[in-house]
Each structure stands twice: as structure tokens, then as C-alpha cells.
Design an enzyme around this catalytic site. Structure first.
Site, short mmCIF file in Angstrom:
data_model
loop_
_atom_site.label_atom_id
_atom_site.label_comp_id
_atom_site.label_asym_id
_atom_site.label_seq_id
_atom_site.Cartn_x
_atom_site.Cartn_y
_atom_site.Cartn_z
N ASP A 1 0.87 -1.18 0.00
CA ASP A 1 0.00 0.00 0.00
C ASP A 1 0.91 1.23 0.00
O ASP A 1 2.12 1.15 0.18
CB ASP A 1 -0.99 -0.01 1.18
CG ASP A 1 -2.22 0.88 0.88
OD1 ASP A 1 -2.14 1.71 -0.05
OD2 ASP A 1 -3.24 0.75 1.58
C1 NOJ Z 1 -4.08 3.90 0.10
C2 NOJ Z 1 -5.28 3.03 0.26
O1 NOJ Z 1 -5.20 2.34 1.49
C3 NOJ Z 1 -5.46 2.02 -0.86
O2 NOJ Z 1 -6.71 1.39 -0.71
C4 NOJ Z 1 -5.34 2.68 -2.19
O3 NOJ Z 1 -5.54 1.74 -3.21
C5 NOJ Z 1 -3.97 3.32 -2.30
N1 NOJ Z 1 -3.84 4.33 -1.25
C6 NOJ Z 1 -3.74 3.98 -3.65
O4 NOJ Z 1 -4.53 5.10 -3.79
#
Ligand code: NOJ
Length: 738
Positions: free
Chosen positions: A263
Site C-alpha cells: 500500500d
Molecule cells: C491507500 C489506500 O489504502 C489504498 O486502498 C489505495 O488503493 C492506495 N492508497 C492507492 O490510492
């Protein structure tokens, strides 16, 4: 490309090139504007690093992405195309209801279709991969990200996991209009302490395996191309450094062979977690754990090369990761056609086209949950010669798609006032409007956007005006709700209430008119007790998407019935959270019916159970369900039995019922849930019509992680419940033979 060609390509790449493939940046680092969903501060990229970057996130647009791809192909030593990734959650530009609402449809096909539409639009806009489906099991309504999950039940989440993965990916990733999917957030992100986003998760391995893993597993079985590590720790190990979780469980046990991405900055955050001393150590932990792509942290970018050169990380691990990334690019057909479906003309033909909008409207009505409908006040009778007052902030609100949606403009999202007025035209009903109040209060001391909305004084005046009009109206429909950004990432709440002075509006209006219908917009379960006391009907519409307003008009006017059933339990108070139906049995009280329902460990100030249980929801007609009939009262391993009921529509309208199957293990080597959803089906019946609904029960459905940690069943008695919701008492008993 053939596998041998991919291998030859890999063998010819320099270490810098390989590491470039393992780095993901936002478009800004290539001079492109895009959606930024996290912090960017710590990253500094040299022109050479930018040239070698293997993927970017947050940028869309066919021409824009074509131009980037051309630049990348020209600059890349081996002309390796770049992967374009984006959060396409409940839609790209035609937005469907939020995933929690989609779960409430109990119709995985609806989510599959939503994903197909999203993939068609997004891939025409040049996007190759979406960071969806989100499959975190959610049990605590305070957590802001419950809106992104199909709900609190492992079986339901699994059914949606499979449907969404297949919807995005189709049969072949290179097919036109298909895109790669990414299951997230692996694993257990949906159960942070206190419902606080990013907080730690403490779970026994048994519960983690039995309740939290099945949803992700279904996406893996459906062939999901990518998985994303979660931000949280599981039992004190952050996921992006969790070798056991990623290598043993995800790849080893679950058989995932796609690309694992971290993430956003989750690798960098290993330093904040305090398990890495610095970015270098964080990079090492992540690669050892099996993270193939580092999303938006400086760790792989700045340290992976020296880790390999110093011999601390074997180059073999880099090669494995890069091969997985190259394979994904190859599966998408990018080596042959690096632009894939990017096509401005096709994108403008597809995006928000009439047929997609129509489908979004039909889908939304299937997700609405009718909680109460006294005197059958809904649907409105078009023949009644009366005035209906429409009031509340969601009459005019267009931001009704949920936090993870990025429309180009809100202007082409119809609001309730427009669609209800349209629906009423031609009927005897006359609509009047009074604003009533804003969602939140300007100048509020709470963190809810104090610079927006009406002041306290303005609201008092607006409420008085609404009440005056309500006194003269036949019926009042209030459109209330949470603000759209009160759910989503970083949006946990301590209160599960309507913000601002919306309850004052409801109290004022209901004191002068007994016929109040309240429509509630939210991204999570809210406490609905007082709302229900003061309203004759309550309809939960979640964040219903681009055509949500039209769907609301359709349901209020009876063109469609509300078909949703709760995908999360509705509490009496926020203090009951975490709240979910499939709880474990406990020692007290002994053998009471509460024990069966599972809500026995309670409080002295409110009831133990939820206000409305998982699976609950009304329609516009009524159904009866006959006692459960079993084809046999014993089940042998390898065999099956059938449990059936006859459902009858006893009302005056055609309608659909969601028939739910729950099983309960009478005794196990470890404490078992009070009951577990194991099947559901929707039947649509004409007035007076009956249908037999049958479920097949096999030994496999009875397996769990036993005392000896084996995933297997144990002989003994099982209860089978079939009925309307998770509290049904309609049951029969069978025995699993040794
Ligand atoms: C953080 C989020 O937790 C995740 O769900 C998302 O896909 C990513 N950022 C990218 O935007």
C-alpha cells in the site's frame, strides 16, 4: 511474448532497470497531474530513476496515458511498457453504489456488472489495473473504510470477491474492456482497534483464518492478478514485512502467483511502526517478505540496489519479483499493444452513456434497505391529491457517490430534488421544498468541515420554515445523512449519528406532521433508533452513485422496490461496536435464546442485540417461509443433504425475498460462532406465488480451524436455519457422521 522471451528479457536487464520495475510513483514524478491519495513528501527522483519507473498510479485519460507510454517506451532501454494503475472502486465515471451497499444487494452479479462497466470505461481511458476489490471483513462501523467492503460476513465477502474479480478481469486480461484487479488490503485491515484507521489488529490465528481470509481467498481462486499489502499490523507484524503472511499464507497456502504491491508508503511506514531502523532496513524486510512493487516510498528506489550489491538480498528475489511484473504486463498484452484500450473516442462514447447510467440506477434500488414502513406509507400513492414536502440537505447534494469516486464534475450527477420532481410530474402529488439545514454546521467545534454549511442561527430559521411547510403538507420526506467524506480512508468516527442539526430538523418536522419518511445517506451503519421513532418509514440508501437520486425516486414512487438487506448489523449505540452477528458463544447465560442469537454479552443500558441484524430489510410485499425440510438427517463425508423451504408472497405486489441459510455447530473442539451464513438466494414472486428454495449442504461447508489447527470438520449435530435474516429461528437439525 512467450515465457522464454520474457526470461531472455529479464536476463538482459540491468539491476537498475529491474529495480525500476519494482517502484511505483504518482504521475507527478513524470510531470503529470493526477489523483494523489497519500503523502508524497519524502520522495526525490532523479531523471534516470523516473525513466526506469515501471508503473504509475492516479493518472487517467487516453491521450495523456498514450503520451506517457510513448515517452516511456522511447526512454526505456528495453522498451518495457509502463503499467497504469488507479483506484476504480465502485465505478470509474459511471459510479455504482459503494461496495458496502453492493453487499446489501446480496446479488454478486450486480457487483460483477458494476465492475465490467467500470473496466470498460477505465480501460478506454487508458488504465490497466484497478486497486479493487477491497475484501477486508468489517465488523466495526466506526472504521471509515467499512464503505469499501461488501460487509461483515466471510461468505458474503467471498461471493462478491469472486464476482468483482471476474467482472474487472473477464476471461483474459488482454481482452478489450478488461483490466487487472488487485485484492486488498492483505490482510485483516478491517479490524483495527477501536475502529481507528491504520491502528493495530490483534486477532487469534484461528479467527483470522476462519473469518478474515476466506474473502481474499475467493479472489485468488478467481485469478486476481495483484494483491496489496495492508497498512496494519497483524499480531504485531506490519503486513509489508510479514514473511509468514505473504510467502507462506498468500503464496504458499492460497496459491497466489500474481504481483504483490505494497500500500501507499507502507514500506516506508515500517520505520514508523518501529520494526525497521531506517528506509534501508524497511526495503530489506519488504523484499524478504515478498513485496514486488513498492508503492510511493523511497525504500526500493534508494536502497534495493545497494542491498543486492552488498549481498544482503539475493538477486534471485529481485528476478522473481520482476518476472511476476513482466508477466502481468505480458498478460495484459502490453508488449504487443502498449496502449491497450486507450482511445479517447471510445472513452467519450462509453463514459456515462445512457445504458450505463440506466444500469447504475437499477443497481442502486437493489441496494436500498427499508428499515421501517409503518402503515405501508411507502410507496407513495401517485393518485393521492396531496402535497409532499421535500426537505433536508440531501435534496440538493450531488456528492452521493462515496469517498472513493472521482467524477470529473458533479454537475451531471442528478440530485434528489430533480429526480423526485421528475417522478412526480403527471401524478396528483405536488412537491414543495424547504432546505431545512445543511449536513454539518458552519463554525462547528467538531472536525467536520467547520467552514461549510449554514450557521446555527441560519439553521434555526431554516428549520422553522421547514416545520411551517410540514404542518400544511400531507407527507414529509427528509433526505438526511453523513457527509460523503465522513467515510473512506482516514475517516473513522466515534459517533454513529447524523452530523450537524439534522436531528433537530427531524424532531421539528415530526412534531407537526406524523407522516414523515426519512431517507438516510451514509457510508456505514448509523444509529437509527430515534430516526425510526420519529419516522413512519426509514430507507437507507448508502452512497448510491451517479444515478442514486433517480433510484430513490423510483423506490419512493413504487416503480421499484427496495431490495437491500443489511450487509452490516445496525447498532443501538456506537458503544456496541464492534458488532457482528456471527459471534462466538460464551458461558453465560446458559442455553437461552440469546445464546443462540449470540448477543448475550451485553450492557445494562441497552439491549444486547443489534437494532437491526445482518440480513435484515423490508420490501413492499410480505413473505412467509415454511419450516425447514431436510432430505436426510445424517450427512456423510463426501455426501450431501438438501435443506429446503417454501417461500410464499402473501402480499399484494410482486417482490423479491433474499432467502438466507445459516449453519450452527452444536459443539466443537474450540468455541464456534453462534451461526454462520452459508448460502443465500433471491426469489422474485408474484402475489400468491410459492417457490421451493433448496440449498445443498456438504461436509466442506462445516470445516473450521480446529483445536489441532487443522482445517477440517468434526462429527456431531448441526442446526440449519433458513429464513429472512440472521436472527431467524426457522430451523432443523442434522448429524455429521464420523
Ligand atoms: C491507500 C489506500 O489504502 C489504498 O486502498 C489505495 O488503493 C492506495 N492508497 C492507492 O490510492
Amino acid at each position: 511474448m512467450k515465457q522464454t522471451e520474457l526470461q531472455a528479457l529479464l536476463a538482459d536487464m540491468s539491476l537498475e532497470e529491474k529495480i525500476g520495475q519494482m517502484v511505483q510513483l504518482t504521475g507527478d514524478f513524470l510531470g503529470q497531474e493526477g489523483i494523489v491519495t497519500g503523502p508524497e513528501g519524502r520522495i526525490v527522483v532523479t531523471p534516470e530513476q523516473a525513466r526506469l519507473t515501471g508503473s504509475i498510479l492516479g493518472v487517467s485519460g487516453a491521450d495523456k496515458l498514450r503520451a506517457i507510454q510513448e515517452q516511456v517506451l522511447a526512454g526505456q532501454p528495453h522498451h518495457i511498457p509502463m503499467l497504469f494503475m488507479l483506484d476504480v472502486i465502485n465505478g470509474f465515471k459511471t459510479i455504482f453504489p459503494i461496495p458496502l451497499a453492493q453487499g446489501a444487494s446480496f446479488e454478486p452479479e450486480l457487483a460483477k456488472r458494476g465492475a465490467q462497466i467500470a473496466a470498460a470505461e477505465a480501460s478506454a481511458a487508458g488504465v490497466h489495473l484497478t486497486f479493487a476489490p477491497m475484501l477486508d471483513l468489517v465488523r466495526d462501523a466506526r472504521w471509515g473504510r467499512v464503505m469499501e467492503s461488501p460487509g461483515e460476513d466471510p461468505f458474503l465477502v467471498g461471493a462478491f470477491a469472486e464476482a468483482m474479480t471476474k467482472g474487472f478481469q473477464g476471461d483474459k486480461l488482454s481482452d478489450k474492456g478488461k483490466m487487472a484487479a488487485c485484492l486488498k488490503h492483505f490482510a485483516g485491515y478491517g479490524y483495527p482497534e477501536g475502529g481507528r484507521d491504520y491502528d493495530n489488529v490483534e486477532l487469534s490465528e484461528r479467527t483470522f483464518r476462519d473469518a478474515f481470509l476466506p474473502g481474499y481467498r475467493k479472489a485468488v481462486e478467481a485469478g486476481v492478478a495483484m494483491a496489496m499489502t495492508s497498512f496494519n499490523t497483524i499480531n504485531r507484524v506490519p503486513s509489508s514485512a510479514n514473511r509468514w503472511l505473504m510467502r507462506d499464507v498468500l503464496r504458499g497456502e492460497m496459491g497466489f502467483d500474481g504481483v504483490l504491491i505494497s500500500d501507499y508508503d507502507a514500506v516506508g511506514e515500517l520505520v514508523s511502526h518501529g520494526i525497521a531502523a531506517d528506509d534501508r532496513e524497511a526495503a530489506k524486510l519488504a523484499i524478504l517478505a515478498g513485496v514486488d512493487i513498492d508503492m510511493m516510498s523511497p525504500c526500493y528506489l534508494n536502497h534495493l540496489q545497494e542491498l543486492v550489491e552488498s549481498g544482503e538480498v539475493e538477486e534471485r528475489l529481485i528476478d522473481e519479483a520482476v518476472m511476476r511484473i513482466l508477466k502481468l504486463k505480458n498478460d495484459l498484452g502490453l508488449f504487443e499493444n502498449p496502449f491497450k484500450d486507450a482511445d479517447e473516442a471510445e472513452a467519450s462514447r462509453l463514459i456515462l452513456c445512457d445504458s450505463f447510467r440506466r444500469e447504475a440506477r437499477e443497481a442502486a434500488a437493489k441496494t436500498f434497505v427499508l428499515l421501517k414502513n409503518e402503515d405501508a406509507i411507502l410507496p407513495l400513492s401517485a393518485a393521492a391529491d396531496e402535497t409532499v414536502l421535500l426537505s433536508g440537505p440531501y435534496c440538493t447534494e450531488r456528492r452521493i457517490c462515496g469517498a472513493w469516486s472521482f467524477p470529473d464534475t458533479y454537475d451531471n450527477i442528478p440530485n434528489v430534488l430533480e429526480r423526485v420532481a421528475e417522478g412526480l410530474s403527471g401524478s396528483a402529488l405536488k412537491a414543495e421544498y424547504a432546505p431545512g439545514c445543511s449536513v454539518t454546521l458552519r463554525g462547528s467545534i467538531l472536525k467536520d468541515k467547520p467552514e461549510e454549511g449554514m450557521t446555527h442561527e441560519e439553521t434555526e430559521k431554516a428549520i422553522r420554515e421547514a416545520a411551517e411547510k410540514a404542518a400544511g403538507a400531507g407527507k414529509v420526506i427528509l433526505f438526511l445523512g453523513e457527509r460523503f467524506y465522513q467515510t473512506g480512508e482516514g475517516s473513522s468516527r466515534t459517533e454513529l449519528s447524523l452530523p450537524g442539526m439534522q436531528m433537530d430538523l427531524l424532531r421539528a418536522v415530526s412534531s407537526v406532521n406524523p407522516n414523515v419518511i426519512t431517507v438516510v445517506f451514509s457510508g456505514r451503519p448509523l444509529v437509527m433508533t430515534e430516526i425510526e421513532q420519529l419516522s413512519k418509514a426509514v430507507l437507507m440508501v448508502w452512497m448510491p452513485g451517479t444515478e442514486g437520486a433517480g433510484a430513490i425516486a423510483d423506490v419512493l414512487l413504487g416503480k421499484r422496490e427496495p431490495e437491500g438487506r443489511l450487509s452490516m448489523s445496525l447498532p443501538f449505540a456506537a458503544g456496541q461496536e464492534p458488532l457482528y452477528y456471527n459471534r462466538f458463544r460464551s458461558g453465560r447465560p446458559r442455553f437461552s435464546s440469546e445464546d443462540i442469537k449470540g448477543y448475550k454479552v451485553g450492557y445494562i443500558d441497552i439491549d444486547y442485540w443489534p437494532h437491526h441484524p445482518f440480513g435484515y430489510g423490508l420490501g413492499y410485499t410480505e413473505f412467509t417461509c415454511s419450516p425447514v425440510k431436510l432430505s436426510a438427517d445424517t450427512l456423510e463425508a463426501g455426501g450431501s443433504i438438501t435443506a429446503s423451504v417454501t417461500v410464499k408472497n402473501t402480499g399484494k405486489r410482486a417482490g423479491s425475498e433474499t432467502v438466507q441459510l445459516y449453519l450452527r455447530d452444536a459443539a466443537g473442539s474450540v468455541v464456534r460462532p453462534v451461526r454462520e451464513l452459508k448460502g443465500f438466494t433471491k426469489v422474485r414472486l408474484q402475489p400468491g406465488e410459492c417457490r421451493e428454495v433448496a440449498f445443498t449442504i456438504t461436509e466442506e461447508m462445516l470445516r473450521f480451524t480446529r483445536l489441532d489447527m487443522r482445517f477440517a470438520s468434526e462429527p456431531g449435530d448441526f442446526e440449519v436455519f433458513i429464513g429472512h435474516d440472521s436472527l431467524t429461528e426457522n430451523k432443523a437439525v442434522f448429524r455429521l457422521q464420523a
